[in-house]
Design a protein around this motif. Structure first.
Motif, PDB file in Angstrom:
ATOM      1  N   UNK A  46       0.726  -0.709  -0.342  1.00  0.00           N
ATOM      2  CA  UNK A  46       0.108  -0.108  -0.097  1.00  0.00           C
ATOM      3  C   UNK A  46       0.856   1.201  -0.122  1.00  0.00           C
ATOM      4  N   UNK A  47       0.622   2.444  -0.632  1.00  0.00           N
ATOM      5  CA  UNK A  47       0.841   3.650  -0.111  1.00  0.00           C
ATOM      6  C   UNK A  47       0.172   4.705   1.329  1.00  0.00           C
ATOM      7  N   UNK A  48       1.020   5.353   1.855  1.00  0.00           N
ATOM      8  CA  UNK A  48       2.190   5.480   1.781  1.00  0.00           C
ATOM      9  C   UNK A  48       3.321   4.700   2.174  1.00  0.00           C
ATOM     10  N   UNK A  49       4.849   4.652   1.499  1.00  0.00           N
ATOM     11  CA  UNK A  49       6.017   4.379   2.468  1.00  0.00           C
ATOM     12  C   UNK A  49       6.958   5.794   2.177  1.00  0.00           C
ATOM     13  N   UNK A  50       7.486   5.153   3.365  1.00  0.00           N
ATOM     14  CA  UNK A  50       8.326   6.559   3.530  1.00  0.00           C
ATOM     15  C   UNK A  50      10.144   6.411   4.048  1.00  0.00           C
ATOM     16  N   UNK A  51      10.893   6.478   3.406  1.00  0.00           N
ATOM     17  CA  UNK A  51      12.053   6.068   4.006  1.00  0.00           C
ATOM     18  C   UNK A  51      12.656   7.158   4.768  1.00  0.00           C
ATOM     19  N   UNK A  55      -0.807   7.760   9.527  1.00  0.00           N
ATOM     20  CA  UNK A  55      -0.868   8.312  10.594  1.00  0.00           C
ATOM     21  C   UNK A  55       0.846   8.211  10.796  1.00  0.00           C
ATOM     22  N   UNK A  56       1.327   6.996  10.849  1.00  0.00           N
ATOM     23  CA  UNK A  56       2.579   6.649  12.026  1.00  0.00           C
ATOM     24  C   UNK A  56       3.779   7.247  11.145  1.00  0.00           C
ATOM     25  N   UNK A  70      -5.878  13.111  18.316  1.00  0.00           N
ATOM     26  CA  UNK A  70      -6.154  11.899  17.524  1.00  0.00           C
ATOM     27  C   UNK A  70      -7.507  10.806  16.502  1.00  0.00           C
ATOM     28  N   UNK A  71      -8.436  10.703  17.840  1.00  0.00           N
ATOM     29  CA  UNK A  71      -9.877  10.119  17.201  1.00  0.00           C
ATOM     30  C   UNK A  71     -10.497  10.450  15.902  1.00  0.00           C
ATOM     31  N   UNK A  72     -10.581  11.734  15.547  1.00  0.00           N
ATOM     32  CA  UNK A  72     -10.858  12.547  13.872  1.00  0.00           C
ATOM     33  C   UNK A  72      -9.478  11.703  13.229  1.00  0.00           C
ATOM     34  N   UNK A  73      -8.530  11.360  13.559  1.00  0.00           N
ATOM     35  CA  UNK A  73      -7.801  11.120  12.459  1.00  0.00           C
ATOM     36  C   UNK A  73      -7.743   9.430  12.431  1.00  0.00           C
ATOM     37  N   UNK A  74      -8.402   8.238  13.010  1.00  0.00           N
ATOM     38  CA  UNK A  74      -8.589   7.213  13.636  1.00  0.00           C
ATOM     39  C   UNK A  74      -9.753   7.034  12.534  1.00  0.00           C
ATOM     40  N   UNK A  81      -6.000  15.915  12.187  1.00  0.00           N
ATOM     41  CA  UNK A  81      -6.990  15.983  11.717  1.00  0.00           C
ATOM     42  C   UNK A  81      -7.160  16.660  10.510  1.00  0.00           C
ATOM     43  N   UNK A  82      -6.941  17.433   9.831  1.00  0.00           N
ATOM     44  CA  UNK A  82      -7.332  18.887   8.745  1.00  0.00           C
ATOM     45  C   UNK A  82      -6.283  17.676   8.111  1.00  0.00           C
TER      46      UNK A  82
END
Length: 187
Positions: A30-35, A45-46, A72-76, A133-134
């Motif tokens: 899946x995307x995204x992946x960040x090095x 979110x991570x 965090x609630x809105x993000x989840x 959240x935004x």
């Protein structure tokens, strides 16, 4: 932050995210992946939280613990409760009913999100400062519009999205403005 962007086309050649090369980078394909900092992170979110904790700049989590919990609630709600149900992998499995499927689950998620945002919003999703959240809201509204959800029935979500889209950082990072966005849906 300086960065190098590598586009991963989710449709071309059956999806570049399902190649063996990309699977080594992100086993979920899946995307995204960040090095970053000699490690690879996946999951939006991570990634956002790691950057928040390790880089200077505008804070994306409020200092107040109650507001931080609201962010965090809105993000989840968005990242776990709405977005995965219209993820490309899921939509492919649904087949011909994909638009009604996605519309249903976005509608259901926005029906839960709207009253929460009525309580937490100021200028932005939680109070007067831009937060994670935004960052989660704008691409989800874009998906809602793609799947023909009537945003007008969610006045708080609509207002917040319009406010955010007037900010340069949100304009240039909008899903319709990415280098690999198909020409038919580019802004």
């Amino acid at each position: 932050m300086d960065y190098d962007q590598v586009n991963v086309n989710l449709v071309k050649d059956g999806g570049q995210q399902v190649t063996d090369q990309y699977k080594r980078l992100n086993p979920m394909q899946q995307v995204p992946a960040v090095t970053i900092d000699d490690m690879t992170l996946s999951q939006s979110l991570a990634i956002i939280q790691y950057i928040e904790e390790t880089r200077p700049g505008p804070r994306l989590l409020p200092s107040d613990p109650k507001q931080r919990a609201q962010v965090r609630m809105i993000c989840d709600i968005i990242a776990s409760g709405i977005q995965p149900l219209q993820n490309l992998y899921v939509i492919k499995k649904i087949g011909a009913e994909k638009e009604s499927w996605a519309n249903h689950f976005i509608q259901r998620g926005f029906e839960a999100l709207e009253p929460i945002l009525k309580q937490t919003a100021g200028v932005y999703c939680v109070g007067e400062e831009i937060s994670m959240a935004d960052i989660c809201l704008v691409p989800q509204v874009y998906n809602a519009e793609r799947f023909k959800v009537d945003i007008g029935q969610f006045p708080t979500i609509k207002r917040l999205n319009q406010t955010l889209l007037n900010i340069e950082a949100f304009k240039v990072s909008h899903p319709s403005c990415q280098p690999d966005t198909p020409a038919a849906v580019q802004a």
